[in-house]
Write an enzyme that holds these catalytic residues in place. Structure first.
Site, PDB file in Angstrom:
ATOM      1  N   GLY A   1      -9.683   2.948   4.752  1.00 22.14           N
ATOM      2  CA  GLY A   1      -9.115   1.625   4.426  1.00 22.14           C
ATOM      3  C   GLY A   1      -9.745   0.540   5.282  1.00 22.14           C
ATOM      4  O   GLY A   1      -9.097  -0.449   5.628  1.00 22.14           O
TER       5      GLY A   1
ATOM      6  N   GLY B   1      -9.517  -3.223   4.434  1.00 19.16           N
ATOM      7  CA  GLY B   1      -8.198  -3.840   4.301  1.00 19.16           C
ATOM      8  C   GLY B   1      -7.897  -4.787   5.446  1.00 19.16           C
ATOM      9  O   GLY B   1      -8.753  -5.089   6.290  1.00 19.16           O
TER      10      GLY B   1
ATOM     11  N   ILE C   1      -9.468   8.488  -0.964  1.00 14.59           N
ATOM     12  CA  ILE C   1      -8.919   9.548  -0.104  1.00 14.59           C
ATOM     13  C   ILE C   1      -8.278  10.668  -0.921  1.00 14.59           C
ATOM     14  O   ILE C   1      -7.915  11.706  -0.380  1.00 14.59           O
ATOM     15  CB  ILE C   1      -7.896   9.002   0.933  1.00 14.59           C
TER      16      ILE C   1
ATOM     17  N   TYR D   1       7.127   3.134  -0.652  1.00 13.18           N
ATOM     18  CA  TYR D   1       6.217   2.992   0.492  1.00 13.18           C
ATOM     19  C   TYR D   1       6.920   3.416   1.792  1.00 13.18           C
ATOM     20  O   TYR D   1       6.360   4.150   2.607  1.00 13.18           O
ATOM     21  CB  TYR D   1       5.771   1.531   0.540  1.00 13.18           C
TER      22      TYR D   1
ATOM     23  N   LYS E   1       5.849   6.524   4.168  1.00 11.69           N
ATOM     24  CA  LYS E   1       5.482   6.373   5.584  1.00 11.69           C
ATOM     25  C   LYS E   1       6.349   7.289   6.460  1.00 11.69           C
ATOM     26  O   LYS E   1       5.852   7.944   7.372  1.00 11.69           O
ATOM     27  CB  LYS E   1       5.642   4.916   6.022  1.00 11.69           C
TER      28      LYS E   1
HETATM   29  C1  AKB Z   1       4.523  -4.536   3.651  1.00 12.06           C
HETATM   30  O1  AKB Z   1       5.128  -5.613   3.579  1.00 12.06           O
HETATM   31  O2  AKB Z   1       4.561  -3.675   2.767  1.00 12.06           O
HETATM   32  C2  AKB Z   1       3.729  -4.251   4.905  1.00 12.06           C
HETATM   33  C3  AKB Z   1       4.577  -3.577   5.920  1.00 12.06           C
HETATM   34  C4  AKB Z   1       5.592  -4.338   6.684  1.00 12.06           C
HETATM   35  O3  AKB Z   1       4.424  -2.411   6.138  1.00 12.06           O
HETATM   36  N1  AKB Z   1       3.170  -5.454   5.429  1.00 12.06           N
END
Ligand code: AKB
Length: 341
Positions: A10, A13, A55, A154, A158
């Site tokens: 990445g 980015g 990836i 997300y 994580k």
């Molecule tokens: C998002 O807003 O998705 C990212 C983060 C806070 O992980 N910038």
């Protein structure tokens, strides 16, 4: 003696570009990059080798591992929170399956090199899921183990990958491997919203902060997608990159955990807008809140408790909000967009 090899996934980015410049500027490493595209022409002299690809492509990762003795990985490739909500399955593929591929490659490298490969992983405040705005305000600074109940794909990705990284570091047993065979050395930072002068972010929920500033600096109006009282922790990109470098260099024996909060300053959208108007008086900012993104912001903490990072590896932010604006953003953005404040 050959220099240690650092792989940045990445690399094109938001964090990647700043990190690449810092690691390359350090001079002590050979940097290789992996992203969907090769780095921009201006950055190519900084890298020893670049790979354009995904990836998800295990064959490509095997090729990288076959050609380089990778000592350290900064695995930055990810699909961010807002983009991930538009396509949760894709987010899962990239953020979990893709990360597993890179973890697997780095674990195999540890065995091959006979020493632990350091694996730096940018996690996020998205791993938290506070139940209500009242709870958010009452809680203030959240510790690592509190409210690990993410409401975005997300955030789930994580959080899960933090656990998998810890698993590969301390618990995984490989059939046929010796009991003391070198393992991975996984280290994660839960970043707040990052503010970079280089790029205006896309795909994230904390984007309203940096995007507002980039819009003002470039002379275009900005529709803020959260209400004025929406509040998150933020950090200037130079501090974020320094934190990654400091954690990467920290002695493992000092680290009591694999996952660290780090904080710098906490701001509402209104506070950002007021400061932006002071720096760029022609700024045009309007609030057009979007319920879905507002709900994500409400589920994230307004600040983080970073005591562990301060104690274990000496974390302290160098940039407060005023310094971020006056010494980092205004000079860099004025030069970038050529609009006089
Ligand atoms: C998002 O807003 O998705 C990212 C983060 C806070 O992980 N910038």
């Amino acid at each position: 003696m050959p220099k240690p090899v650092v792989l940045i996934t990445g690399a094109n980015g938001e964090i990647g570009r700043s990190l690449l410049q810092t690691v390359a500027g350090h001079g002590g490493f050979d940097v290789i990059t992996l992203d969907l595209a090769l780095p921009p022409e201006s950055m190519r002299p900084m890298v020893a080798a670049s790979y354009a690809g995904n990836i998800m492509d295990r064959y490509l990762l095997d090729q990288v591992a076959a050609h380089h003795e990778v000592d350290m990985v900064f695995h930055l490739a990810a699909l961010l929170s807002a983009r991930g909500e538009r396509d949760p399955e894709l987010a899962h593929q990239i953020n979990v399956e893709g990360t597993l591929n890179v973890l697997r490659m780095a674990t195999n490298q540890s065995v091959r090199l006979g020493r632990p490969v350091r694996f730096l992983f940018p996690s996020s405040i998205a791993v938290y899921g506070l139940p209500s705005p009242d709870e958010k305000r009452a809680l203030g600074r959240v510790r690592e183990e509190q409210w690990n109940l993410p409401i975005t794909m997300y955030g789930c990705n994580k959080l899960y990958c933090e656990h998998v990284g810890r698993y590969y570091t301390f618990h995984a047993t490989r059939p046929g491997a010796e009991a003391h065979a070198p393992r991975l050395d996984f280290r994660a930072i839960r970043f707040p919203g990052l503010i970079s002068a280089e790029t205006s972010p896309t795909g994230g929920t904390s984007d309203f902060g940096p995007a507002m500033i980039h819009a003002a600096a470039s002379g275009v109006p900005y529709e803020c997608f959260v209400p004025p009282d929406a509040r998150l922790p933020f950090m200037a990109m130079p501090d974020a990159v320094r934190a990654l470098m400091d954690l990467a260099r920290a002695d493992r024996s000092r680290l009591k955990t694999c996952v660290y909060n780090i904080g710098a300053f906490s701001l509402s959208a209104l506070q950002i807008a007021e400061r932006v108007r002071k720096a760029f008086p022609a700024a045009r900012i309007e609030y057009v809140p979007k319920a879905a993104r507002g709900a994500i912001v409400e589920s994230w903490p307004e600040d983080v408790d970073d005591t562990r990072a301060r104690t274990d590896w000496g974390w302290a932010p160098a940039y407060g909000w005023d310094r971020t604006v006056d010494e980092y953003l205004v000079p860099a953005l004025t030069a970038k967009y050529g609009v006089t404040p």
